[in-house]
Write a protein that holds these residues in place. Structure first.
Motif, short mmCIF file in Angstrom:
data_model
loop_
_atom_site.label_atom_id
_atom_site.label_comp_id
_atom_site.label_asym_id
_atom_site.label_seq_id
_atom_site.Cartn_x
_atom_site.Cartn_y
_atom_site.Cartn_z
N LEU A 192 0.83 -1.20 0.00
CA LEU A 192 0.00 0.00 0.00
C LEU A 192 0.87 1.25 0.00
CD1 LEU A 192 -2.97 1.03 0.18
CD2 LEU A 192 -2.64 1.12 2.67
N GLU A 195 2.47 1.89 -3.43
CA GLU A 195 1.50 2.34 -4.43
C GLU A 195 1.04 3.78 -4.23
OE1 GLU A 195 -1.57 -0.56 -4.02
OE2 GLU A 195 -0.55 -2.06 -5.27
N ASN A 196 1.32 4.34 -3.05
CA ASN A 196 0.77 5.66 -2.75
C ASN A 196 1.80 6.71 -2.39
OD1 ASN A 196 -2.39 5.46 -2.64
ND2 ASN A 196 -1.61 3.56 -1.77
N THR A 198 4.41 9.56 -2.99
CA THR A 198 4.57 10.55 -4.06
C THR A 198 6.04 10.72 -4.43
OG1 THR A 198 4.71 12.33 -2.42
CG2 THR A 198 2.53 11.81 -3.29
N THR A 304 5.93 10.24 6.04
CA THR A 304 4.93 9.35 5.47
C THR A 304 5.13 7.97 6.08
OG1 THR A 304 5.01 10.55 3.37
CG2 THR A 304 3.94 8.40 3.36
N THR A 326 -4.67 11.30 6.05
CA THR A 326 -4.74 9.89 5.64
C THR A 326 -4.83 9.86 4.12
OG1 THR A 326 -5.87 9.26 7.68
CG2 THR A 326 -6.01 7.72 5.83
N ILE A 327 -3.79 9.35 3.47
CA ILE A 327 -3.76 9.43 2.00
C ILE A 327 -4.18 8.13 1.33
CG2 ILE A 327 -2.01 11.25 2.03
CD1 ILE A 327 0.09 9.17 1.32
N ALA A 328 -4.27 7.03 2.09
CA ALA A 328 -4.71 5.76 1.50
C ALA A 328 -5.09 4.80 2.62
CB ALA A 328 -3.62 5.15 0.63
N ALA A 329 -5.91 3.82 2.30
CA ALA A 329 -6.32 2.79 3.26
C ALA A 329 -6.78 1.56 2.49
CB ALA A 329 -7.43 3.31 4.17
N ASN A 330 -6.57 0.39 3.08
CA ASN A 330 -7.05 -0.84 2.43
C ASN A 330 -7.83 -1.73 3.39
OD1 ASN A 330 -5.13 -2.02 4.08
ND2 ASN A 330 -3.85 -2.82 2.42
N LYS A 334 -3.38 1.84 6.93
CA LYS A 334 -3.58 3.20 6.46
C LYS A 334 -2.23 3.88 6.24
CE LYS A 334 -8.10 4.09 8.55
NZ LYS A 334 -8.90 5.01 9.43
#
Length: 341
Positions: A192, A195-196, A198, A304, A326-330, A334
């Motif tokens: 995760l 993939e996120n 930057t 990050t 919070t820029i992503a979560a699955n 997070k």
């Protein structure tokens, strides 16, 4: 941090008459001043650890010789071994293979650990080196086993303990060693994060580098980065070196207890911080990172990290940085980000 004796050491205290008959090489899951207790009862032990935090703490005690690295090289006068069962069985096998070539046939071998931590596999682990394994004691939900080295152990070769896997999407080869986080495959938290994350710039810190997955990904994508990789585990640091070398990449890789060995400031800190230490849930390292990271970032620099979704990290980040995104979560993990404003 390591002051109170663990239940395993309390059980070993009942057996000091046997353990102190000879100077021991002590290794494995060291969590207290067991070596100091052994030194008071008899010959001072020689300590080998892959844990930089414990290495520093024990050096400050000044009671016993201690060595930090991927395998022991000098054992002073040690003529026996005490292995404290690590969390991973593969790491116990590794430590036996690394330590026993330094001992002579007839050496006394001891294995101790928490009954829920895999120590019951001691007879099987010692079988390649010993003809008979005896259970000496069991108390405080811990057990102690004893055996005798019956033949010279094979010469230790680090490359025989290497394993690895491919990250097809990133076109990276990952090298790992026993006991290193995410040793057999890429964990979903790291996936995760990869993939996120930057585009970064300048001086970047890979905090808790493990097998070097994050660092290798960053450098493969942006070779111009000034990357530094830190961990408390000698095995993780070696795995990171090997991973980067296997992919034609390079970085400054070194041991650090949290952020304590750093110098200067960074443009970015990226982390998949530790959650477990030994058999216990362990938040101290990450809490220290979250409270101190801002002081190691340039103005506009970012932190990050990926973490289990249930952990209370957003509150800690907000307390330090004044905000947390919070820029992503699955579902399970997070990704949090904060900027030094």
């Amino acid at each position: 941090m390591f002051e109170a004796l663990t239940p395993v050491s309390e059980m070993l205290a009942r057996n000091l008459d046997v353990l102190s008959e000879q100077p021991l090489l002590v290794c494995g899951l060291l969590e207290d001043n067991l070596p100091g207790m052994l030194a008071q009862a008899g010959p001072a032990p020689h300590i080998f650890t892959t844990d930089f935090r414990y290495y520093q703490w024990q050096k400050n005690q000044g009671q016993c010789a201690i060595e930090f690295g991927v395998c022991p090289e000098k054992i002073e006068d040690a003529t026996g071994l005490l292995l404290l069962m690590p969390k991973a069985k593969a790491e116990a096998e590794y430590l036996l293979a690394a330590c026993l070539p330094l001992l002579s046939p007839g050496a006394q071998l001891f294995m101790a650990g928490d009954n829920k931590g895999g120590v019951k596999s001691a007879p099987k682990l010692l079988a390649p080196y010993c003809e008979q394994v005896n259970k000496l004691d069991s108390a405080r939900r811990a057990s102690l086993y004893q055996a005798e080295l019956m033949r010279p152990a094979p010469i230790f070769k680090l490359d025989e303990w290497l394993s690895g896997y491919q990250l097809e999407q990133e076109q990276l080869k990952i090298c790992t060693l026993p006991g290193v986080f995410s040793a057999g495959h890429l964990d979903s938290g790291s996936r995760l994060l990869l993939e996120n994350i930057t585009q970064l710039q300048g001086r970047v810190l890979d905090f808790g580098c493990g097998a070097g997955v994050i660092g290798a990904h960053l450098l493969k994508r942006q070779p111009e980065l000034e990357l530094e990789c830190i961990d408390i585990s000698a095995l993780a640091l070696e795995a990171t070196r090997l991973t980067l070398a296997a992919n034609g990449l390079s970085a400054n890789i070194y041991a650090s207890d949290g952020l304590n060995q750093l110098s200067g400031t960074f443009n970015h800190i990226v982390a998949n911080p530790p959650f477990h230490a030994g058999l216990k849930t362990f938040f101290h390292t990450t809490e220290s990172l979250l409270s101190s990271a801002k002081h190691y970032l340039v103005s506009g620099g970012s932190l990050t990290l990926v973490a289990n979704a249930f952990l209370p990290y957003p509150e800690l980040i907000e307390k330090s940085f004044g905000h947390c995104e919070t820029i992503a979560a699955n579902g399970k993990f997070k990704i949090y980000r904060a900027v030094n404003r």
